[in-house]
Design a protein around this motif. Structure first.
Motif, short mmCIF file in Angstrom:
data_model
loop_
_atom_site.label_atom_id
_atom_site.label_comp_id
_atom_site.label_asym_id
_atom_site.label_seq_id
_atom_site.Cartn_x
_atom_site.Cartn_y
_atom_site.Cartn_z
N ARG A 34 6.47 -1.58 -12.64
CA ARG A 34 6.17 0.12 -12.75
C ARG A 34 6.67 0.70 -13.96
NH1 ARG A 34 7.81 1.99 -6.48
NH2 ARG A 34 7.70 3.65 -7.40
N VAL A 58 8.91 7.49 -13.24
CA VAL A 58 8.54 5.97 -12.76
C VAL A 58 8.68 6.19 -11.22
CG1 VAL A 58 10.81 5.26 -13.09
CG2 VAL A 58 8.95 3.75 -13.08
N GLN A 60 4.01 0.45 -16.80
CA GLN A 60 2.94 1.27 -16.16
C GLN A 60 3.42 2.77 -16.73
OE1 GLN A 60 2.31 1.09 -11.99
NE2 GLN A 60 1.31 -1.26 -12.50
N ARG A 101 7.68 8.33 -9.35
CA ARG A 101 6.45 9.24 -8.70
C ARG A 101 7.24 10.47 -8.23
NH1 ARG A 101 4.08 3.83 -6.87
NH2 ARG A 101 3.26 3.06 -8.78
N GLU A 107 9.06 -5.80 -9.72
CA GLU A 107 8.16 -4.62 -9.57
C GLU A 107 8.66 -3.36 -10.28
OE1 GLU A 107 6.59 -1.52 -5.90
OE2 GLU A 107 7.51 -3.55 -5.33
#
Length: 235
Positions: free
Chosen positions: A125, A161, A128, A163, A121
């Motif tokens: 992420r 990353v 992204q 957030r 994950e």
């Protein structure tokens, strides 16, 4: 109504022996709300670096109150402060501080090492985040294969990353040419438009003037705040 991201009230910072401390910040009052894009601008020696350390929770005030999303920083343990930084604050510096020899996506994934997220994950992420900053085609490139502007974009991707609620950018264009620097500022604007609160710490008055709010600091005091024009002052 949610608490401001940052709320500084009468913040003082001193260094040195108790008998003869050196006062760097003199009663700073500053509030930054969610969704703002703010330039903290001042010359060398004005107290900007000390402000960065305080609002990034890397240090604590000598006196006064500093609240991050309503939490009094002085009341938090070192472990809780570390967790807050990891979860809620992203840092971008003039130097990129990328790890040589590993890919861009792996560099960005290091921003999630202490998040409890599994490796697969973390990498997803990170990919992204790199796409968000326009580097979806550079996932496997190593730092030496990237331009200065691309390396700064990787550093920004690493900072966002997780957030975070707040992105602190310390002289983010200082190591870049003017064209590449403008592209990085545009990226910060885009991140802000998507909801990230951004504070840019800079001595560059032109950069500061290009942002919606400017807070001037000089000799450890707030010299002006464009959000409060009645206070006077200008860049």
């Amino acid at each position: 109504m949610s608490a401001p991201v940052l709320e500084l009230t009468g913040v003082v910072k001193e260094f040195g022996a108790q008998g003869a401390p050196l006062r760097i910040l003199h009663g700073i009052d500053l509030t930054v709300d969610h969704g703002e894009l703010v330039a903290l601008v001042g010359p060398s020696g004005s107290g900007k670096s000390t402000m960065l350390s305080l609002i990034g929770t890397l240090d604590r005030p000598t006196a006064g109150s500093l609240r991050f999303e309503g939490q009094d920083v002085a009341a938090l343990s070192e472990a809780r402060l570390s967790a807050l930084r990891a979860e809620r604050i992203g840092f971008v510096f003039q130097q990129f501080f990328l790890l040589a020899g590993i890919s861009a996506v792996t560099n960005v994934a290091t921003g999630l090492l202490y998040s409890g997220v599994g490796r697969a994950e973390r990498l997803e992420r990170a990919a992204q985040a790199l796409r968000l900053v326009g580097l979806g085609h550079r996932l496997d490139h190593k730092p030496h294969q990237l331009s200065g502007g691309e390396q700064q974009r990787v550093a920004i991707a690493r900072a966002v990353v997780g957030r975070p609620a707040l992105l602190l950018a310390d002289e983010p264009t200082g190591a870049l040419d003017s064209v590449t620097g403008s592209e990085v500022v545009d990226l910060l604007r885009e991140l802000n438009a998507n909801g990230t609160t951004v504070v840019v710490i800079t001595h560059d008055q032109e950069l500061a003037r290009s942002l919606p709010r400017q807070v001037g600091i000089r000799d450890g005091r707030i010299a002006f705040d464009s959000a409060a024009p009645e206070a006077g002052g200008c860049l």
